[in-house]
Design an enzyme around this catalytic site. Structure first.
Site, PDB file in Angstrom:
ATOM      1  N   ARG A  28     -11.174   7.703   5.971  1.00 26.49           N
ATOM      2  CA  ARG A  28     -11.502   9.104   6.277  1.00 26.49           C
ATOM      3  C   ARG A  28     -11.532   9.853   5.141  1.00 26.49           C
ATOM      4  NH1 ARG A  28      -7.278  11.305   8.604  1.00 26.49           N
ATOM      5  NH2 ARG A  28      -5.851   9.448   8.180  1.00 26.49           N
ATOM      6  N   TYR A  29     -10.686   9.594   4.490  1.00 20.37           N
ATOM      7  CA  TYR A  29     -10.660  10.316   3.086  1.00 20.37           C
ATOM      8  C   TYR A  29     -11.819  10.057   1.970  1.00 20.37           C
ATOM      9  CZ  TYR A  29      -5.689  10.629   4.210  1.00 20.37           C
ATOM     10  OH  TYR A  29      -4.639  11.100   4.794  1.00 20.37           O
ATOM     11  N   GLU A  74       0.645  -1.162  -0.212  1.00 21.74           N
ATOM     12  CA  GLU A  74      -0.026  -0.004  -0.198  1.00 21.74           C
ATOM     13  C   GLU A  74       0.897   1.071   0.037  1.00 21.74           C
ATOM     14  OE1 GLU A  74      -3.695   2.242   2.370  1.00 21.74           O
ATOM     15  OE2 GLU A  74      -3.497   0.122   2.458  1.00 21.74           O
ATOM     16  N   ASP A 129     -11.280  10.318  -5.832  1.00 23.61           N
ATOM     17  CA  ASP A 129     -12.473  11.087  -5.756  1.00 23.61           C
ATOM     18  C   ASP A 129     -12.213  12.022  -6.790  1.00 23.61           C
ATOM     19  OD1 ASP A 129     -10.449  12.232  -4.089  1.00 23.61           O
ATOM     20  OD2 ASP A 129     -12.043  13.470  -3.483  1.00 23.61           O
ATOM     21  N   ASP A 136      -2.488  12.162  -3.838  1.00 21.93           N
ATOM     22  CA  ASP A 136      -2.530  13.598  -3.976  1.00 21.93           C
ATOM     23  C   ASP A 136      -2.681  13.793  -5.341  1.00 21.93           C
ATOM     24  OD1 ASP A 136      -1.981  16.394  -4.196  1.00 21.93           O
ATOM     25  OD2 ASP A 136      -0.758  16.376  -2.388  1.00 21.93           O
ATOM     26  N   ASP A 139       9.778   7.539   1.265  1.00 22.71           N
ATOM     27  CA  ASP A 139       9.378   7.537   0.195  1.00 22.71           C
ATOM     28  C   ASP A 139       9.165   6.397  -0.474  1.00 22.71           C
ATOM     29  OD1 ASP A 139       9.372   8.080  -2.741  1.00 22.71           O
ATOM     30  OD2 ASP A 139      10.715   9.830  -2.562  1.00 22.71           O
TER      31      ASP A 139
END
Length: 239
Positions: free
Chosen positions: A219-220, A70, A180, A144, A122
């Protein structure tokens, strides 16, 4: 791979994004100091592995039938749910945001799962040293979006990272992308089609609105729904 030119032998790689947020609580700091090292995969840092030799995943997860990755696990709720539902799978999570790492460590303590490893940095450094064809599933959840056009090159889905993903993923392995942002879906479809080593997701955009089986809300995702954005869930397969 970029030629090394830093004192520790690492290549200069720009990292875009936050490393730290609000001040950590004492309990979170204690977990970072006492638990993180034991959960790190080892052999990822350039100082400890300047030759970038592949790490031994069998030693890391002796009982695992396969390994999942992940990238950018946020607060870790998805990783913990995965670990609990799949105790026979070894799961490595990457997250450079130290507050998210602390949240995951707290969650691991509560859930009692023991099939996780954490790289607090990273993801590209970890992908450097994962063995070829060693990963059966990759999750990229709500990356992001870098919405400004001049920043699109910062998006994770791009030629360099797709090259590494194609190398570390086994034939038939899945790359699961949740976002999203409709423009990120368009971007991902174009970049992955251009790469040519991954199959286009099955179905139509209408089908991509349904979460994958067993999906735990994050949460996102909750924030996106509150703000009126419709998440999409795509699965690309390594050819």
């Amino acid at each position: 791979m970029t030629a090394p030119d830093r004192p520790d032998g690492a290549p200069w790689r720009n990292f875009y994004g936050r490393r730290r947020g609000k001040t950590l609580r004492k309990g979170q700091r204690d977990l970072l100091e006492t638990r993180l090292a034991a959960l790190a995969p080892g052999g990822v840092g350039w100082d400890e592995n300047p030759e970038r030799d592949p790490i031994d995943l069998r030693a890391l997860f002796p009982e695992a039938r396969e390994v999942w990755l992940e990238i950018g696990f946020g607060g870790g709720e998805h990783m913990i749910a995965l670990a609990g539902a799949n105790p026979d799978v070894g799961i490595i999570g990457c997250e450079a945001f130290v507050n998210g790492v602390a949240m995951l460590l707290s969650g691991i303590e509560r859930a009692g799962v023991n099939n996780l490893a954490i790289h607090p940095g990273d993801a590209r450094d970890l992908m450097d040293v994962l063995p070829a064809g060693s990963v059966a599933r990759v999750f990229l959840l709500y990356p992001d979006p870098w919405p400004k056009k001049r920043h699109h090159k910062r998006r994770f889905i791009g030629p360099e990272n797709l090259d590494q993903l194609a190398r570390i993923m086994a034939p038939g392995a899945e790359l699961r992308l949740a976002t999203d942002i409709a423009d990120y879906v368009r971007h991902a479809l174009e970049e992955i089609a251009r790469d040519g080593r991954f199959a286009r997701p099955a179905g139509t955009p209408a089908d991509w609105r349904d979460p994958w089986p067993g999906w735990p809300s994050t949460r996102y995702e909750s924030k996106a729904l509150r703000e009126g954005r419709r998440p999409q869930y795509l699965v690309f397969r390594r050819n």
